[in-house]
Design an enzyme around this catalytic site. Structure first.
Site, PDB file in Angstrom:
ATOM      1  N   HIS A 300     -95.102  30.430  -4.449  1.00 56.86           N
ATOM      2  CA  HIS A 300     -93.660  30.191  -4.473  1.00 56.86           C
ATOM      3  C   HIS A 300     -93.376  28.723  -4.751  1.00 56.86           C
ATOM      4  CE1 HIS A 300     -92.971  33.836  -1.615  1.00 56.86           C
ATOM      5  NE2 HIS A 300     -92.736  34.186  -2.872  1.00 56.86           N
ATOM      6  N   TYR A 473     -96.125  26.261  -0.599  1.00 58.56           N
ATOM      7  CA  TYR A 473     -97.423  26.411   0.088  1.00 58.56           C
ATOM      8  C   TYR A 473     -97.722  27.872   0.424  1.00 58.56           C
ATOM      9  CZ  TYR A 473     -96.531  21.405   0.702  1.00 58.56           C
ATOM     10  OH  TYR A 473     -96.233  20.089   0.494  1.00 58.56           O
ATOM     11  N   HIS A 474     -97.535  28.756  -0.573  1.00 59.72           N
ATOM     12  CA  HIS A 474     -97.769  30.181  -0.350  1.00 59.72           C
ATOM     13  C   HIS A 474     -98.743  30.766  -1.382  1.00 59.72           C
ATOM     14  CE1 HIS A 474     -93.413  30.249   1.426  1.00 59.72           C
ATOM     15  NE2 HIS A 474     -94.282  29.643   2.227  1.00 59.72           N
ATOM     16  N   PRO A 475     -99.945  30.215  -1.535  1.00 58.85           N
ATOM     17  CA  PRO A 475    -100.872  30.758  -2.528  1.00 58.85           C
ATOM     18  C   PRO A 475    -101.446  32.094  -2.074  1.00 58.85           C
ATOM     19  CG  PRO A 475    -101.967  29.080  -1.226  1.00 58.85           C
ATOM     20  CD  PRO A 475    -100.526  29.070  -0.803  1.00 58.85           C
TER      21      PRO A 475
END
Length: 565
Positions: A300, A473-475
């Site tokens: 995101h 920070y949503h890998p």
């Protein structure tokens, strides 16, 4: 390999004491029947900057607690390299993140099921969310209150701006949700955070540390796992480095990778499991050609829409040495006040255009104007909303940069490579301006600081997003769950074609959920634990989820058209 080649052994070897790894450590060791070894490259989480919710920007940017990974130059972001903070400490990223607790929309998990993750639909996963939760609001058909993860709203929206934001959403016509993690995600609502008693409730605090007194659970910190040990296509253990020594540990039952969307595919490839051509290019012997390893990478992006405030009382008034000292002293003494919250106390989920079945835009509202990592702040008083387009079509990949286990992976997300992703931010900015234009903000609304009134056309918005957008920070997605040729794990998180090896972390998600991914990652750990132990799965939920009526789809389309230049 012979038994004499191993220095130690365990039934289950878990690589990574992160959001999912801590869950597994507790669940797999709970009955005392199995020896569990957890390998973590980072150290302990004793720092008050980890435990104090308001200090989240400090561990996030600290080399001691962050892996310090960066992407390659991202074409869609003007060639910028983007920092990807990942937790290098027990609790993993749940020890350095923003503590935002969002399950996602019910439709996200139906999408997983439709893409081959059978048994991971909304009815299947809801009981595992509930099992994890110690929700301050109490239990119901959607919520749990007896789990390890403390969930609250921080300071209960004491700053009036949080309620102003919700009221503006009501005035715009989006509606208000009583619980965005419950029956209805869509709309404006107070926000949940993983905080208990004013302290960060990471998975280390919730799951791992309470279990460490068990004789059958061992945590090894400062251990860099370098490869999975294989006998043919069967995982038999792992190799790790500890203070310069190479240690081989045997897994009598399974090796379980919980090393993140970056390091889990990296470890698979270092061990000869991955795309054949890439492994050969890296000089790594191919053990199992699995072309989907490292593919399907997603994240995101978010942008900040900031306004100056005509009234004082925003968080910017505390961003001075005395203010910070007072916050810290109160927290140290009482675990209350502004130190006990992440400051994201209201949020919203809306659709960027007509025809969508459920929301694709997320808002985190902040009663201040400051960068997420604390690197910059507006002079004077202000407020902002973090706008994210949560269902991107753009896909990237993880590759090895070399065969050296200490070398960082080669990361490329291909942000904004799909036109639909750009359009979502164009619509999103215009809809955000409509929200801020409502009467609820009249007493507070000063000038728009970011992006500013000069940004109006599609081209201007595209340029602003390319130069200003930051990772949320949503890998995820780099070891995708499914049954097709590019799937890496099956619906029990077992690596296709390899025995005694699983991946359990955000990398197995087929697609991004509509929100922050820590809660779904914890859920994955909870559900995977039952698969690993061979336990009956929790009964599927019969709780319904809210769907917007057709007229609301048309209403939002009209708003987007009206706001277009």
């Amino acid at each position: 390999m012979s038994e004499t080649e191993f220095e130690r052994s365990a039934d289950y070897v878990i690589v990574g004491a992160g959001s999912a790894g801590c869950v597994l450590a507790e669940r797999l060791s709970a009955d005392g029947k199995h020896d569990v070894l957890v390998l973590e490259f980072g150290g302990m989480d004793n720092s008050l900057f980890i435990q104090m919710p308001t200090a989240l920007s400090i561990p996030m940017s600290s080399p001691k607690y962050d892996w310090g990974l960066h992407t390659q130059a991202e074409p869609g972001l003007g060639g910028r390299s983007v920092h990807q903070a990942r937790g290098k400490v027990i609790g993993g990223s749940s020890s350095i993140n923003g503590m935002v607790y969002v399950r996602g929309n019910a439709g996200d998990f139906e999408q997983w099921r439709e893409q081959g993750a059978e048994g991971w639909g909304y009815a299947d996963v809801l009981p595992y969310f509930q099992r994890a939760e110690d929700c301050l609001y109490g239990a119901d058909a959607y919520r749990g209150s007896e789990g390890p993860v403390g969930i609250c709203n921080g300071n209960d929206m004491q700053n009036p701006l949080y309620r102003v934001f919700i009221e503006a959403g009501r005035e715009t016509g989006y509606g208000v949700s009583e619980d965005y993690n419950g029956y209805r995600q869509e709309g404006f609502c107070r926000m949940d955070m993983t905080v208990r008693g004013g302290v960060r409730c990471s998975t280390a605090n919730a799951y791992l540390k309470p279990a460490l007194d068990r004789s059958n659970l061992t945590l090894q910190t400062h251990a860099l796992t370098t490869r999975i040990l294989m006998e043919g296509k069967r995982a038999v253990g792992v190799e790790y480095r500890y203070h310069g020594q190479v240690v081989k540990v045997r897994a009598r039952r399974e090796v379980i990778l919980c090393a993140s969307a970056f390091n889990s595919p990296k470890l698979l490839m270092l061990s000869g499991i991955g795309p054949k051509a890439h492994l050969q290019d890296m000089g790594i012997e191919v053990v199992h050609d699995l072309p989907g390893v490292g593919q399907n990478l997603q994240d995101h992006l978010e942008v900040w829409v900031q306004h100056a405030s005509r009234k004082p009382g925003t968080l910017n008034g505390w961003l001075n040495p005395l203010g910070k000292m007072l916050i810290g002293v109160r927290w140290l003494l009482f675990k209350t006040g502004l130190g006990a919250t992440n400051h994201f106390e209201s949020n919203a989920y809306i659709r960027s255009r007509a025809g969508l079945q459920y929301p694709d835009l997320q808002y985190h509202f902040l009663a201040g104007a400051i960068a997420y990592d604390g690197s910059s702040a507006l002079k004077g008083h202000g407020f902002q909303v973090h706008l994210g387009a949560n269902k991107p079509l753009s896909r990237g990949r993880i590759q090895l940069s070399s065969g050296d286990p200490e070398a960082p992976p080669d990361i490329l997300f291909n942000y904004l490579s799909e036109e639909a992703d750009k359009q979502a931010y164009r619509d999103g900015l215009r809809l955000t301006r409509e929200i801020f234009a409502q009467a609820a903000f009249d007493a507070y609304r000063g000038e728009e600081v970011s992006p500013g009134p000069s940004v109006q056309t599609d081209e201007e918005i595209d340029a602003w997003v390319a130069t200003s957008a930051a990772t949320a920070y949503h890998p995820c997605g780099s070891c995708r769950m499914g049954s097709d040729a590019l799937a890496v794990v099956d619906v029990q998180c077992r690596v296709h074609g390899v025995a005694n090896l699983r991946v359990v972390d955000s990398s197995v998600m087929p697609t991004l959920t509509n929100g922050n991914i820590n809660a779904p990652t914890i859920m994955i750990g909870e559900k995977a634990a039952d698969h690993i132990l061979g336990k009956p799965l929790l009964p599927a939920s019969t709780a319904a989820s809210w769907q917007a009526p057709d007229w609301q789809h048309r209403q939002r389309e009209s708003a987007a058209r009206r706001l277009a230049p």
